[in-house]
Design a protein around this motif. Structure first.
Motif, PDB file in Angstrom:
ATOM      1  N   ALA A 191       4.239   3.430  -6.687  1.00 46.24           N
ATOM      2  CA  ALA A 191       3.351   2.268  -6.734  1.00 46.24           C
ATOM      3  C   ALA A 191       3.345   1.654  -8.133  1.00 46.24           C
ATOM      4  O   ALA A 191       3.423   0.425  -8.291  1.00 46.24           O
ATOM      5  CB  ALA A 191       1.937   2.675  -6.319  1.00 46.24           C
TER       6      ALA A 191
ATOM      7  N   HIS B 117       6.505  -0.220  -8.864  1.00 45.43           N
ATOM      8  CA  HIS B 117       6.468  -1.551  -8.249  1.00 45.43           C
ATOM      9  C   HIS B 117       5.651  -2.506  -9.108  1.00 45.43           C
ATOM     10  O   HIS B 117       6.049  -3.657  -9.328  1.00 45.43           O
ATOM     11  CB  HIS B 117       5.887  -1.442  -6.840  1.00 45.43           C
ATOM     12  CG  HIS B 117       5.848  -2.741  -6.098  1.00 45.43           C
ATOM     13  ND1 HIS B 117       6.915  -3.619  -6.047  1.00 45.43           N
ATOM     14  CD2 HIS B 117       4.841  -3.331  -5.376  1.00 45.43           C
ATOM     15  CE1 HIS B 117       6.584  -4.686  -5.327  1.00 45.43           C
ATOM     16  NE2 HIS B 117       5.332  -4.536  -4.929  1.00 45.43           N
TER      17      HIS B 117
ATOM     18  N   HIS C 168       5.238  -7.918  -7.551  1.00 43.10           N
ATOM     19  CA  HIS C 168       4.114  -7.964  -6.605  1.00 43.10           C
ATOM     20  C   HIS C 168       3.368  -9.289  -6.676  1.00 43.10           C
ATOM     21  O   HIS C 168       3.423 -10.014  -7.683  1.00 43.10           O
ATOM     22  CB  HIS C 168       3.158  -6.811  -6.874  1.00 43.10           C
ATOM     23  CG  HIS C 168       2.546  -6.825  -8.249  1.00 43.10           C
ATOM     24  ND1 HIS C 168       3.268  -6.576  -9.402  1.00 43.10           N
ATOM     25  CD2 HIS C 168       1.275  -7.068  -8.662  1.00 43.10           C
ATOM     26  CE1 HIS C 168       2.478  -6.671 -10.437  1.00 43.10           C
ATOM     27  NE2 HIS C 168       1.251  -6.962 -10.038  1.00 43.10           N
TER      28      HIS C 168
ATOM     29  N   ILE D 155      -1.884  -4.049  -5.542  1.00 49.25           N
ATOM     30  CA  ILE D 155      -1.182  -2.889  -4.990  1.00 49.25           C
ATOM     31  C   ILE D 155      -2.223  -1.791  -4.774  1.00 49.25           C
ATOM     32  O   ILE D 155      -3.019  -1.496  -5.677  1.00 49.25           O
ATOM     33  CB  ILE D 155      -0.089  -2.399  -5.948  1.00 49.25           C
ATOM     34  CG1 ILE D 155       0.899  -3.523  -6.259  1.00 49.25           C
ATOM     35  CG2 ILE D 155       0.623  -1.174  -5.374  1.00 49.25           C
ATOM     36  CD1 ILE D 155       1.839  -3.201  -7.412  1.00 49.25           C
TER      37      ILE D 155
ATOM     38  N   LEU E  88      -3.505   2.186  -3.189  1.00 42.01           N
ATOM     39  CA  LEU E  88      -3.221   3.556  -2.799  1.00 42.01           C
ATOM     40  C   LEU E  88      -4.174   3.931  -1.673  1.00 42.01           C
ATOM     41  O   LEU E  88      -5.323   3.480  -1.649  1.00 42.01           O
ATOM     42  CB  LEU E  88      -3.461   4.521  -3.962  1.00 42.01           C
ATOM     43  CG  LEU E  88      -2.621   4.364  -5.221  1.00 42.01           C
ATOM     44  CD1 LEU E  88      -3.121   5.338  -6.291  1.00 42.01           C
ATOM     45  CD2 LEU E  88      -1.152   4.611  -4.926  1.00 42.01           C
TER      46      LEU E  88
ATOM     47  N   THR F  51       0.843  -1.187   0.000  1.00 45.40           N
ATOM     48  CA  THR F  51       0.000   0.000   0.000  1.00 45.40           C
ATOM     49  C   THR F  51       0.880   1.240   0.000  1.00 45.40           C
ATOM     50  O   THR F  51       1.855   1.322   0.755  1.00 45.40           O
ATOM     51  CB  THR F  51      -0.918   0.015   1.233  1.00 45.40           C
ATOM     52  OG1 THR F  51      -1.734  -1.172   1.233  1.00 45.40           O
ATOM     53  CG2 THR F  51      -1.833   1.234   1.217  1.00 45.40           C
ATOM     54  N   TYR F  52       0.530   2.206  -0.851  1.00 46.26           N
ATOM     55  CA  TYR F  52       1.275   3.450  -0.981  1.00 46.26           C
ATOM     56  C   TYR F  52       0.345   4.638  -0.731  1.00 46.26           C
ATOM     57  O   TYR F  52      -0.839   4.582  -1.092  1.00 46.26           O
ATOM     58  CB  TYR F  52       1.850   3.590  -2.395  1.00 46.26           C
ATOM     59  CG  TYR F  52       2.923   2.597  -2.750  1.00 46.26           C
ATOM     60  CD1 TYR F  52       4.259   2.988  -2.791  1.00 46.26           C
ATOM     61  CD2 TYR F  52       2.610   1.278  -3.073  1.00 46.26           C
ATOM     62  CE1 TYR F  52       5.261   2.081  -3.150  1.00 46.26           C
ATOM     63  CE2 TYR F  52       3.597   0.366  -3.414  1.00 46.26           C
ATOM     64  CZ  TYR F  52       4.926   0.788  -3.452  1.00 46.26           C
ATOM     65  OH  TYR F  52       5.900  -0.129  -3.793  1.00 46.26           O
TER      66      TYR F  52
END
Length: 334
Positions: free
Chosen positions: A317, A320, A326, A330, A332, A308-309
């Motif tokens: 993100a 990545h 990953h 992913i 946010l 988590t970004y």
């Protein structure tokens, strides 16, 4: 409010955090305080310029948050409700049409890389009971695509064999959903670590596609020479021939991804000989999403979140995601 815009020409270095006025809901609209979003390949295509969009487009097709205000005539939601977005807000039910597939957030219109968004109430559904905002934000694109592949375009059950590819969002959801109805799943990957995690999620067999480039033959061997009932095909042209080989007579391939390109050779004779069905699929309708929510609540499936970004780190993100390191989704957070 904080908002991300994609400058043109779009690159990850041109994603910019700006301040915009907080929107107010019009008639039939709800205003949502967004709390989370999740990355999809579609979003990556927007922010890297693969898909042309308007200047200063707000990216991200998925979002989840709580209703903070409502416009006149709203009947489905109240202030305080937890909601998540719909990928095709104009496709409420029935079959696809060009009109119903228009208006995609983060592409045709501004998306959800922002702290607030006002949309017509039909552009949202409730979230599954007990889900966090991050978990809910993983569902509208990836989970719904997997759901449609397995249970709308096909009807898999306890006697079915399903093939999934890799460990991205759609593939992991497809594995989880298939196992929830007792199907047997074969998963492919090139990472020993990811193969172990796929087994932990319930994969009956895993194949290292780099060590076994003709993995279609291995799939047939694992299924007693028959082949699988369903392939959730996320690779594209370079994997399609193996997917066709892996299918049983009368099997089905759901064509979702373009990770290996947008065009290539198709072994048409093998498709005809096996009487295969191949369905091109882009997400699903609001009714499909409501069916998915019920299934998630009844089975207890929880999304697999890789990382988590914060919103302002959106470029990191996507980098990545670009690295393909990953496993799962992913997210946010806003």
């Amino acid at each position: 409010m904080k908002t991300i815009v994609a400058r043109t020409p779009a690159t990850l270095d041109r994603l910019e955090l700006v301040e915009k006025p907080q929107p107010q809901p019009g008639p039939g609209e709800i205003c949502v305080r967004l709390r989370a979003s999740s990355l999809n390949y579609h979003d990556y295509a927007v922010v890297t310029g693969m898909l042309p969009v308007a200047e200063d487009r707000v990216p991200m097709s998925d979002g989840a948050g709580e209703v903070v205000s409502i416009g006149a005539g709203v009947t489905d939601f109240s202030v305080g409700d937890a909601v998540m977005t719909v990928f095709f807000p104009k496709w409420q039910s029935g079959k696809e049409t060009e009109a119903r597939l228009s208006g995609v957030p983060g592409d045709h219109i501004d998306g959800y890389a922002a702290e607030y968004a006002c949309r017509h109430e039909s552009a949202f559904t409730r979230i599954p009971a007990g889900y966090s905002m991050e978990e809910a934000a993983t569902l509208p694109c990836a989970a719904l695509t997997a759901w449609r592949a397995l249970f709308v375009e096909n009807k898999i059950g306890p006697d079915s064999w399903v093939l999934t590819m890799g460990s991205g969002g759609v593939s992991v959801f497809a594995l989880q959903l298939a196992k929830s109805v007792g199907a047997r799943v074969i998963a492919t990957s090139s990472s020993a670590e990811k193969m172990e995690r796929l087994k932990e999620l319930g994969a009956d067999h895993v194949i290292n596609y780099r060590e076994t480039p003709e993995w279609g033959d291995e799939v047939k061997r694992l299924t007693g020479g028959v082949g699988v009932d369903e392939v959730v095909e996320v690779g594209g042209p370079n994997t399609l021939a193996q997917s066709i080989n892996a299918c049983r007579l009368g099997g089905h391939i759901t064509l979702i991804g373009v990770l290996t390109g947008f065009a290539g050779e198709v072994p048409t004779a093998a498709i005809m000989f096996k009487n295969l069905r191949i369905s091109g699929v882009m997400v699903g309708s609001k009714d499909h999403q409501l069916d998915l929510i019920q299934a998630l609540e009844s089975t207890g499936i929880r999304p697999v979140i890789d990382s988590t970004y914060p919103l302002e780190k959106i470029a990191d993100a996507f980098r990545h995601q670009e690295s393909q390191q990953h496993f799962g989704k992913i997210c946010l957070t806003m």
